[in-house]
Design an enzyme around this catalytic site. Structure first.
Site, PDB file in Angstrom:
ATOM      1  N   GLU A 356      -2.718   5.807   4.746  1.00 53.74           N
ATOM      2  CA  GLU A 356      -2.313   6.789   5.752  1.00 53.74           C
ATOM      3  C   GLU A 356      -1.872   8.082   5.084  1.00 53.74           C
ATOM      4  O   GLU A 356      -2.044   9.169   5.646  1.00 53.74           O
ATOM      5  CB  GLU A 356      -1.188   6.226   6.625  1.00 53.74           C
ATOM      6  CG  GLU A 356      -0.989   7.003   7.924  1.00 53.74           C
ATOM      7  CD  GLU A 356      -0.087   6.285   8.909  1.00 53.74           C
ATOM      8  OE1 GLU A 356      -0.612   5.675   9.856  1.00 53.74           O
ATOM      9  OE2 GLU A 356       1.148   6.316   8.720  1.00 53.74           O
ATOM     10  N   HIS A 387      -8.491 -18.119  -5.301  1.00 52.33           N
ATOM     11  CA  HIS A 387      -9.466 -19.008  -4.664  1.00 52.33           C
ATOM     12  C   HIS A 387     -10.159 -18.316  -3.492  1.00 52.33           C
ATOM     13  O   HIS A 387     -10.739 -18.991  -2.632  1.00 52.33           O
ATOM     14  CB  HIS A 387      -8.770 -20.285  -4.205  1.00 52.33           C
ATOM     15  CG  HIS A 387      -8.225 -21.088  -5.345  1.00 52.33           C
ATOM     16  ND1 HIS A 387      -8.962 -22.049  -6.001  1.00 52.33           N
ATOM     17  CD2 HIS A 387      -7.026 -21.045  -5.976  1.00 52.33           C
ATOM     18  CE1 HIS A 387      -8.236 -22.584  -6.974  1.00 52.33           C
ATOM     19  NE2 HIS A 387      -7.053 -21.984  -6.980  1.00 52.33           N
ATOM     20  N   LYS A 515      -6.044   7.706  19.930  1.00 52.82           N
ATOM     21  CA  LYS A 515      -5.016   7.620  20.979  1.00 52.82           C
ATOM     22  C   LYS A 515      -5.384   8.497  22.175  1.00 52.82           C
ATOM     23  O   LYS A 515      -5.187   8.106  23.332  1.00 52.82           O
ATOM     24  CB  LYS A 515      -3.648   8.024  20.418  1.00 52.82           C
ATOM     25  CG  LYS A 515      -3.074   7.023  19.425  1.00 52.82           C
ATOM     26  CD  LYS A 515      -1.583   7.186  19.223  1.00 52.82           C
ATOM     27  CE  LYS A 515      -1.201   8.492  18.611  1.00 52.82           C
ATOM     28  NZ  LYS A 515       0.238   8.564  18.260  1.00 52.82           N
TER      29      LYS A 515
END
Length: 550
Positions: A356, A387, A515
């Protein structure tokens, strides 16, 4: 203010480009063979923290050239500009002073000629009094019972930071008190959390500077409805909800007593806000003394960053190494790999912190950058990652520089668990550096008794090129103070890279467009008409959604 200077036009960048041609094929095995003091030369101790950066594809000349670039772009001036309250967040016309929140000295910190430390300390005092009342059981709910569960409702920095710290410092948790975090606007998050709670003993902390954040306030209203369904009287809200905000009118309208509102300031960015009132859940989770220790550790790293020469400055060195790989080797991602289960949210926190902050393509002059900026950050705790994705780091075609973090002492020293964990920590960085060449693989297969045909068939698949860069960050124990230093270390690393890349690291305009469009789409979801106002894909998806819902 920060200089507006294209780093690619500097003499330092040109020198590094030339130097890269001599270093790109150098193997770290040879660097270690040539220098018996390489570890001492390329490691730094800071209190209980050791940072070993010797397993990197660099030599002394590389480091000097990187340091020269930092000097040439005015990094020292940039550091001072931040610490002295200049408005270096130019696109929002704000100072950047999260460092003031953890200033444990008596030194004043000025913004526009006004010392902000009296206000900072007043909020800290209020946080102390409140957290002590909650932990001691003196803060009572509407039925007279003490608080047993705290729910922090926020998103982004109002969630990731406090949640990460609370998880990291779980060994220091106050007895009889559980802290939960709700962020996702997906109703499942709040509903599943509420299933665990008793409204008589639950305290909600609503973390939103403006008290208008859509996700946070949607969850907050759901929590309030759930609470009132049990408690009945809206007057009881004042005993079960507090606000971490600056909008007194909206806080009052929600039903929260303004006396239970904890403020912070516009010079505190969301992803740096855990040091502010946003950290109230942390102060309750681990006790206020623990919260102060967290601040102290960060303050000590702040002083190191501001005062230490760049050649012995941990955040600067880590930032420069990152630039070396990002901009010259073409590495697109960095892994953060903590060998401590309590730190399992640490990579996610700095995924936000880094991506960000430095996920920008516009430079400080308003032009488009010509170089790569912020890397992709990812990671999981060891040994789980071994793994899962270490295969790609060891033998894949992508260069993935990695930070390995581990404590020498475990909070849960049971059996030989920690020795096994740390043996893997040390082994992985050695394996990534050394690798295993063709001759070593063939000799190993012969010792196993394999036939020559089998050896010729297998050896290409068992070769490890090595030369994979890592930093090893070893600390004595994961304490509040150590964690504070580690967080501040990465914060400053991110800032240094932003200065050099000529970008603004403290805004986040990239979150706005989605938004805006969501606000436009939301009413379209609530009627039965066919949507045709978007592109064909978005129209098709919305209409399919509405059809599926009937």
């Amino acid at each position: 203010m920060l200089r507006k200077q294209d780093p690619m036009k500097t003499a330092g960048w040109k020198k590094l480009s030339d130097h890269f041609q001599t270093m790109k094929d150098v193997h770290m095995r040879d660097l270690f063979a040539e220098d018996g003091d390489r570890f001492q030369r390329f490691s730094i101790r800071f209190g209980d923290i050791l940072v070993d950066y010797s397993k990197n594809r660099l030599n002394q000349e590389t480091l000097l050239l990187l340091l020269g670039l930092a000097e040439e772009v005015g990094l020292k001036d940039g550091v001072e500009a931040m610490f002295t309250g200049e408005r270096i967040n130019e696109t929002e016309d704000r100072a950047v002073l999260h460092t003031a929140l953890r200033n444990r000295s008596d030194a004043p910190v000025f913004v526009d000629g006004r010392d902000v430390m009296p206000e900072v300390n007043a909020v800290l005092k209020k946080m102390e009094e409140f957290s002590r009342r909650v932990i001691s059981g003196r803060w009572k709910g509407y039925s007279g019972k003490p608080v047993r569960d705290i729910v922090n409702i926020g998103i982004g920095g109002s969630d990731l930071g406090p949640k990460m710290v609370a998880e990291c410092l779980r060994p220091y948790a106050a007895k009889g008190l559980s802290v939960h975090f709700v962020s996702n606007v997906d109703g499942t998050h709040i509903v599943e959390t509420l299933k665990l709670l008793d409204p008589e003993t639950t305290l909600f902390m609503i973390a939103s500077k403006t008290f208008t954040t859509q996700e946070t306030m949607t969850n907050a209203h759901t929590a309030r409805d759930w609470f009132l369904k049990h408690a009945g009287d809206p007057a009881h809200i004042a005993r079960h909800f507090v606000a971490l905000s600056t909008n007194t009118d909206r806080v009052k309208a929600f039903g929260i007593d303004p006396e239970n509102m904890f403020v912070f300031w516009d010079w505190v960015g969301g992803r740096y806000s855990l040091w502010s009132a946003i950290g109230l859940s942390v102060a309750c989770a681990i006790g206020f003394e623990g919260f102060l220790d967290l601040l102290q550790g960060a303050h000590e790293m702040d002083r190191h960053f501001r005062e230490e020469p760049f050649e012995r400055n941990i955040p600067v060195i880590l930032a420069l190494i990152g630039i070396w790989y990002n901009n010259f080797f073409g590495a697109e991602s960095e892994a953060v790999l903590p060998y401590d289960q309590y730190m399992h949210r640490f990579p996610a926190y700095f995924q936000q912190g880094n991506m960000e902050s430095n996920g920008k393509s516009a430079d400080r002059g308003g032009g488009r950058v010509r170089h790569q900026t912020g890397p992709i950050i990812w990671g999981e705790p060891g040994t789980n990652g071994q793994h899962a994705f270490y295969q790609l780091i060891h033998q894949g075609t992508k260069l993935v520089p990695a930070d390995f973090l581990a404590p020498a002492l475990s909070h849960n020293d049971v059996g030989d668990h920690h020795a096994i964990l740390l043996s893997n920590f040390f082994a992985q960085t050695e394996a990534l550096m050394r690798g295993k060449n063709r001759e070593e693989v063939i000799e190993e297969l012969r010792r196993e008794g394999r036939s020559e045909d089998a050896i010729q068939r297998l050896w290409p698949h068992k070769v490890f090129e090595g030369n994979k860069p890592t930093n090893s960050i070893l600390f004595r124990k994961l304490t509040p103070r150590v964690l504070g230093s580690l967080i501040a270390m990465y914060e400053h690393k991110i800032f240094v890279q932003g200065v050099i890349w000529n970008i603004f690291s403290f805004d986040q305009w990239g979150v706005e467009l989605g938004k805006q469009l969501a606000a436009r789409i939301l009413p379209e979801l609530n009627d039965r008409t066919t949507v045709a106002a978007h592109d064909s894909s978005t129209n098709g998806l919305i209409n399919a959604y509405k059809q599926m819902r009937g």
